[in-house]
Design an enzyme around this catalytic site. Structure first.
Site, PDB file in Angstrom:
ATOM      1  CE1 TYR A  51      49.322  93.652  31.754  1.00 44.74           C
ATOM      2  CE2 TYR A  51      48.624  95.664  32.701  1.00 44.74           C
ATOM      3  CZ  TYR A  51      49.275  94.301  32.954  1.00 44.74           C
ATOM      4  OH  TYR A  51      49.281  93.806  34.200  1.00 44.74           O
ATOM      5  CB  CYS A  52      46.706  91.335  26.140  1.00 47.94           C
ATOM      6  SG  CYS A  52      47.205  91.779  24.682  1.00 47.94           S
ATOM      7  CG  PHE A  53      52.079  87.613  27.126  1.00 44.51           C
ATOM      8  CD1 PHE A  53      52.551  87.787  28.310  1.00 44.51           C
ATOM      9  CD2 PHE A  53      52.871  87.081  25.991  1.00 44.51           C
ATOM     10  CE1 PHE A  53      53.988  87.244  28.582  1.00 44.51           C
ATOM     11  CE2 PHE A  53      53.957  86.531  26.116  1.00 44.51           C
ATOM     12  CZ  PHE A  53      54.495  86.806  27.613  1.00 44.51           C
ATOM     13  N   GLY A  68      49.000  92.784  21.753  1.00 45.89           N
ATOM     14  CA  GLY A  68      48.271  92.274  20.539  1.00 45.89           C
ATOM     15  C   GLY A  68      46.657  92.402  20.784  1.00 45.89           C
ATOM     16  CE1 TYR A 120      53.590  90.652  33.664  1.00 42.41           C
ATOM     17  CE2 TYR A 120      54.634  89.298  32.149  1.00 42.41           C
ATOM     18  CZ  TYR A 120      54.309  89.750  33.445  1.00 42.41           C
ATOM     19  OH  TYR A 120      55.160  88.916  34.513  1.00 42.41           O
TER      20      TYR A 120
END
Length: 364
Positions: free
Chosen positions: A95-97, A100, A124
């Site tokens: 995952y990223c923030f 995306g 996140y």
């Protein structure tokens, strides 16, 4: 190849699913999840440069700069790290923030390297929102507090009870002036995340009412989540009334024996003893104003003498000389005053085993 709904989020945390966090280190350090490992797409300086470019020139230019910064050997090294994680954790997710661009780019580069790896939709931010919602939901469920003077074993009991939620464990701090551990305290976000995951695991066992220690608003440097703290102000309290000698024995083991052992294990023999002595001295220093200067200096001297005796002979005899007056003259009067304001919420009193048995029966 995604986690689309909250029920999946629940299982992800309950099952301790490995997570690869693609955010920059500065983001990760502010807060992450218990099973996450930071394998960033961009380092802090790279992320900052791309962010400035995005604001000034737009997304297309920012993406181009990102590819320019992370290419060649740097790109190959990062992909190798990602592959190692994916191969070691085939049941994990990345995952990223927000789930995306960064996680999509990571997925694409992994795919080009021969690995299909799923990402968390919403990233996140969605996972964090789910954990905050969990805390708010648990705050609406029945809870009972364990109260009692310092040294009554409240935290021990919380951890012995299936329905117990350990706020201090989640914070990695015991809440008192001597409450820090050798390892640093968790950030506010990490504290809340660890606490929420603990709640989810309890719920998965069918637990829908909880036992917590009677805490103040602050535990070390973190704050008890507002919904939980508000619920605690209304909750019934079971009081542990253990004798002074039993409490002194617990405190000696907790603040002296175990902390000395942990400092030496962490820093080595010589530096460990120095850090241990500093830890006790700082604990005393933090309450000097409430003790009064004269009493503070007297107890500090007794404490320092006790550490020297312990280091030279292994004897613990000197520590009662500062622990006992600290309980009798500081901690006990303070807690008695605090408890007087909650007297109408006390529903049971007894020694340790009696309170534990009552709580087991109540939460069965």
């Amino acid at each position: 190849m995604s986690r689309p709904n909250c029920e999946d989020f629940r299982q992800l945390f309950v099952n301790d699913t490995p997570l690869m966090d693609m955010r920059a280190p500065v983001e990760f350090e502010q807060g992450a999840f218990p099973t996450s490992v930071n394998r960033p797409l961009m380092q802090d300086s790279e992320r900052e440069a791309v962010g400035i470019c995005y604001k000034e020139q737009g997304q297309e230019a920012a993406i181009a700069l990102g590819h320019e910064l992370v290419h060649g050997d740097i790109k190959a090294e990062r992909i190798a790290q990602w592959k190692a994680f994916c191969e070691a954790n085939p049941d994990g997710y990345l995952y990223c923030f927000r789930g995306g661009l960064r996680s999509q780019i990571t997925q694409q580069w992994l795919k080009e390297a021969g690995i299909e790896y799923p990402r968390i939709v919403g990233g996140y931010k969605a996972l964090r929102r789910f954990l905050i919602d969990t805390i708010e939901q648990v705050a609406q469920q029945p809870m009972t507090l364990i109260g009692g003077n310092t040294g009554c074993g409240k935290t021990i009991m919380v951890n012995e009870l299936e329905s117990g939620l350990d706020l201090e464990g989640a914070a990695n701090h015991r809440g008192s002036s001597f409450g820090r551990y050798v390892t640093k305290q968790r950030t506010q976000i990490d504290f809340e995340n660890v606490l929420a995951v603990s709640m989810l695991k309890k719920q998965a066992l069918g637990i829908n009412q909880f036992v917590l220690e009677d805490e103040g608003k602050i535990i070390g440097s973190v704050s008890v989540p507002l919904p939980i703290h508000a619920a605690m102000q209304e909750a019934p309290i079971a009081i542990v009334d253990d004798p002074l000698d039993v409490r002194l024995a617990r405190l000696t083991d907790d603040y002296v024996v175990r902390m000395q052992r942990d400092f030496v294990a962490h820093y080595g023999e010589e530096l460990g003893w120095t850090r241990f002595a500093e830890y006790l001295e700082r604990g005393m220093f933090s309450i000097r104003k409430r003790l009064g200067l004269e009493r503070y200096e007297q107890l500090l001297q007794v404490q320092q003498d006790a550490v020297r005796l312990m280091q030279s002979s292994g004897s613990l005899d000197g520590h009662e000389g500062w622990l006992k007056p600290l309980l009798e003259q500081y901690y006990d009067p303070m807690y008695t005053y605090q408890l007087s304001k909650k007297a109408d919420r006390i529903v049971f009193r007894g020694e340790y085993d009696e309170v534990k048995a009552w709580l087991v029966d109540k939460t069965a």
